[in-house]
Design a protein around this motif. Structure first.
Motif, PDB file in Angstrom:
ATOM      1  N   GLU A 190       0.777  -1.081  -0.084  1.00 41.39           N
ATOM      2  CA  GLU A 190      -0.088  -0.136  -0.030  1.00 41.39           C
ATOM      3  C   GLU A 190       1.105   1.348  -0.023  1.00 41.39           C
ATOM      4  O   GLU A 190       1.853   1.241   0.484  1.00 41.39           O
ATOM      5  CB  GLU A 190      -0.870  -0.018   1.271  1.00 41.39           C
ATOM      6  CG  GLU A 190      -1.620  -1.224   1.066  1.00 41.39           C
ATOM      7  CD  GLU A 190      -2.546  -1.221   2.464  1.00 41.39           C
ATOM      8  OE1 GLU A 190      -3.907  -1.328   2.469  1.00 41.39           O
ATOM      9  OE2 GLU A 190      -1.957  -1.359   3.710  1.00 41.39           O
ATOM     10  N   VAL A 191       0.424   2.467  -0.511  1.00 45.35           N
ATOM     11  CA  VAL A 191       1.038   3.599  -0.698  1.00 45.35           C
ATOM     12  C   VAL A 191       1.331   4.295   0.733  1.00 45.35           C
ATOM     13  O   VAL A 191       1.956   5.132   0.976  1.00 45.35           O
ATOM     14  CB  VAL A 191       0.548   4.502  -1.626  1.00 45.35           C
ATOM     15  CG1 VAL A 191       0.704   3.775  -2.981  1.00 45.35           C
ATOM     16  CG2 VAL A 191      -0.954   4.973  -1.406  1.00 45.35           C
ATOM     17  N   ALA A 243       6.199  12.236  -3.350  1.00 48.46           N
ATOM     18  CA  ALA A 243       5.516  12.409  -4.634  1.00 48.46           C
ATOM     19  C   ALA A 243       5.896  14.069  -4.801  1.00 48.46           C
ATOM     20  O   ALA A 243       5.479  14.429  -5.976  1.00 48.46           O
ATOM     21  CB  ALA A 243       4.047  12.489  -4.445  1.00 48.46           C
ATOM     22  N   SER A 244       6.336  14.768  -3.893  1.00 49.28           N
ATOM     23  CA  SER A 244       6.530  16.186  -4.192  1.00 49.28           C
ATOM     24  C   SER A 244       7.441  16.611  -5.080  1.00 49.28           C
ATOM     25  O   SER A 244       7.435  17.382  -5.822  1.00 49.28           O
ATOM     26  CB  SER A 244       6.990  16.822  -2.746  1.00 49.28           C
ATOM     27  OG  SER A 244       8.197  16.361  -2.245  1.00 49.28           O
ATOM     28  N   CYS A 294       2.213  12.014 -17.150  1.00 51.73           N
ATOM     29  CA  CYS A 294       2.675  13.067 -15.887  1.00 51.73           C
ATOM     30  C   CYS A 294       1.484  13.973 -15.969  1.00 51.73           C
ATOM     31  O   CYS A 294       1.657  14.668 -14.937  1.00 51.73           O
ATOM     32  CB  CYS A 294       3.986  13.742 -16.756  1.00 51.73           C
ATOM     33  SG  CYS A 294       5.286  12.664 -16.723  1.00 51.73           S
ATOM     34  N   ASN A 295       0.593  13.610 -16.739  1.00 53.27           N
ATOM     35  CA  ASN A 295      -0.482  14.870 -16.634  1.00 53.27           C
ATOM     36  C   ASN A 295      -1.476  14.685 -15.310  1.00 53.27           C
ATOM     37  O   ASN A 295      -1.093  13.688 -14.795  1.00 53.27           O
ATOM     38  CB  ASN A 295      -1.498  14.737 -17.862  1.00 53.27           C
ATOM     39  CG  ASN A 295      -2.186  13.568 -18.245  1.00 53.27           C
ATOM     40  OD1 ASN A 295      -2.528  12.881 -17.260  1.00 53.27           O
ATOM     41  ND2 ASN A 295      -1.961  13.175 -19.454  1.00 53.27           N
ATOM     42  N   ALA A 296      -2.398  15.652 -15.217  1.00 53.40           N
ATOM     43  CA  ALA A 296      -2.820  15.693 -13.684  1.00 53.40           C
ATOM     44  C   ALA A 296      -3.739  14.536 -13.597  1.00 53.40           C
ATOM     45  O   ALA A 296      -4.162  14.083 -12.457  1.00 53.40           O
ATOM     46  CB  ALA A 296      -3.546  16.984 -13.649  1.00 53.40           C
ATOM     47  N   SER A 297      -4.373  14.043 -14.695  1.00 51.22           N
ATOM     48  CA  SER A 297      -5.285  12.753 -14.757  1.00 51.22           C
ATOM     49  C   SER A 297      -4.487  11.544 -14.576  1.00 51.22           C
ATOM     50  O   SER A 297      -5.294  10.475 -14.473  1.00 51.22           O
ATOM     51  CB  SER A 297      -6.330  12.787 -15.983  1.00 51.22           C
ATOM     52  OG  SER A 297      -5.386  12.467 -17.288  1.00 51.22           O
ATOM     53  N   ALA A 298      -3.212  11.685 -14.512  1.00 51.18           N
ATOM     54  CA  ALA A 298      -2.322  10.020 -14.411  1.00 51.18           C
ATOM     55  C   ALA A 298      -1.551  10.171 -13.356  1.00 51.18           C
ATOM     56  O   ALA A 298      -0.495   9.548 -13.666  1.00 51.18           O
ATOM     57  CB  ALA A 298      -1.815   9.795 -15.574  1.00 51.18           C
ATOM     58  N   ARG A 299      -2.168  10.734 -12.193  1.00 51.76           N
ATOM     59  CA  ARG A 299      -1.110  10.953 -11.274  1.00 51.76           C
ATOM     60  C   ARG A 299      -0.881   9.441 -10.326  1.00 51.76           C
ATOM     61  O   ARG A 299      -0.121   9.446  -9.300  1.00 51.76           O
ATOM     62  CB  ARG A 299      -1.678  12.103  -9.942  1.00 51.76           C
ATOM     63  CG  ARG A 299      -1.454  13.338 -10.641  1.00 51.76           C
ATOM     64  CD  ARG A 299       0.160  13.743 -10.615  1.00 51.76           C
ATOM     65  NE  ARG A 299       0.425  15.240 -10.923  1.00 51.76           N
ATOM     66  CZ  ARG A 299       0.591  15.898 -11.941  1.00 51.76           C
ATOM     67  NH1 ARG A 299       0.719  14.949 -13.121  1.00 51.76           N
ATOM     68  NH2 ARG A 299       0.829  16.978 -11.988  1.00 51.76           N
ATOM     69  N   ASP A 300      -1.661   8.481 -10.753  1.00 51.59           N
ATOM     70  CA  ASP A 300      -1.357   7.074 -10.068  1.00 51.59           C
ATOM     71  C   ASP A 300      -0.042   6.807 -10.113  1.00 51.59           C
ATOM     72  O   ASP A 300       0.526   5.810  -9.661  1.00 51.59           O
ATOM     73  CB  ASP A 300      -2.339   6.176 -10.624  1.00 51.59           C
ATOM     74  CG  ASP A 300      -2.293   5.107  -9.649  1.00 51.59           C
ATOM     75  OD1 ASP A 300      -2.512   5.239  -8.436  1.00 51.59           O
ATOM     76  OD2 ASP A 300      -2.194   3.974 -10.348  1.00 51.59           O
ATOM     77  N   THR A 301       0.674   7.273 -11.346  1.00 44.96           N
ATOM     78  CA  THR A 301       2.102   6.997 -11.795  1.00 44.96           C
ATOM     79  C   THR A 301       2.806   7.131 -10.600  1.00 44.96           C
ATOM     80  O   THR A 301       3.843   6.177 -10.289  1.00 44.96           O
ATOM     81  CB  THR A 301       2.433   7.914 -12.863  1.00 44.96           C
ATOM     82  OG1 THR A 301       1.785   7.731 -14.160  1.00 44.96           O
ATOM     83  CG2 THR A 301       4.128   7.733 -13.321  1.00 44.96           C
ATOM     84  N   ILE A 302       2.762   8.270  -9.760  1.00 40.84           N
ATOM     85  CA  ILE A 302       3.484   8.582  -8.498  1.00 40.84           C
ATOM     86  C   ILE A 302       3.375   7.182  -7.300  1.00 40.84           C
ATOM     87  O   ILE A 302       4.493   6.777  -6.997  1.00 40.84           O
ATOM     88  CB  ILE A 302       2.992   9.578  -7.947  1.00 40.84           C
ATOM     89  CG1 ILE A 302       3.287  10.923  -8.725  1.00 40.84           C
ATOM     90  CG2 ILE A 302       3.899   9.851  -6.483  1.00 40.84           C
ATOM     91  CD1 ILE A 302       2.932  12.324  -8.250  1.00 40.84           C
TER      92      ILE A 302
END
Length: 227
Positions: A5-6, A74-75, A160-168
């Motif tokens: 888990e994150v 994430a920052s 990297c766009n705002a809708s794909a932040r699960d990448t982090i």
């Protein structure tokens, strides 16, 4: 398969228990006001809660504490994802010492964000995976050694766009998953080798010619067969 888990479930469950005990009137172990205070010796961050004056949104505070490590991690990505979205290039590469002997590098370009993990393989069987630093780290002080390996991720704009932040979240748990997947891969290869060997032995056994029966007689004239 294990699921990482994150958030830190240990921190969340421990903190929730402390809050419940405080609400039930049990002895408080802290009576300070600030959440973020000067870290104790040997630590990077210390959180201190006033158990005698808890806010109504206890669940939110518990979750925020559990996400602290993830959000700090994430920052850096948020910053370099923003550079990529704005088309900025030439920004200094981020160097994060995320473990005592391992480093993560993050660099943004106009069309991508590159993430490089340096990894130290402690298992003798994994040393073969190690390799030289990638070209992105040319002319740097990147570590080199028989047990040092580098894993590179190239993240394009749709990562990297705002809708794909699960990448982090996926990047955040990658290093923890790596040893697990290496060991799972070894187990799978060994299983396949064992299966293939069994099949090969069956083929060899079927290919063996049958021995012909041979009649033999005893001194008394009786006959018997042998194989």
């Amino acid at each position: 398969m294990i699921l990482l888990e994150v958030n830190s479930r240990i921190i969340e469950e421990t903190l929730a228990l402390k809050f419940e005990n405080a609400a039930a009137g049990n002895k408080s172990e802290a009576a300070e006001v600030n959440y973020l205070v000067n870290p104790e010796s040997g630590y990077n961050v210390s959180l201190l809660y006033d158990l005698e004056n808890l806010p109504a949104s206890k669940d939110s505070i518990v979750h925020q504490a559990g996400m602290l490590k993830r959000n700090c991690f994430a920052s850096v990505f948020e910053k370099y994802f923003q550079f990529q979205e704005e088309g900025k290039e030439g920004e200094n590469r981020a160097v994060i010492h995320y473990r005592d002997d391992e480093i993560m590098y993050v660099e943004s370009k106009k069309d991508r964000v590159t993430v490089v993990f340096s990894t130290v393989f402690k298992d003798d069987d994994d040393v073969v995976i190690g390799k030289e630093p990638p070209l992105e780290l040319k002319d740097t002080d990147a570590a080199v050694g028989d047990n040092v390996g580098y894993i590179t991720f190239v993240l394009f704009p749709h990562h990297c766009n705002a809708s794909a932040r699960d990448t982090i979240n996926l990047i955040h748990t990658f290093r923890d998953y790596l040893p697990y997947h290496i060991k799972r891969l070894k187990a799978y290869i060994h299983t396949c080798m064992g299966t293939k060997m069994s099949d090969f032995l069956e083929v060899l056994n079927r290919a063996r010619p049958d021995a012909k029966k041979k009649e033999m007689k005893t001194i008394t004239g009786k006959t018997f067969s042998s194989h």
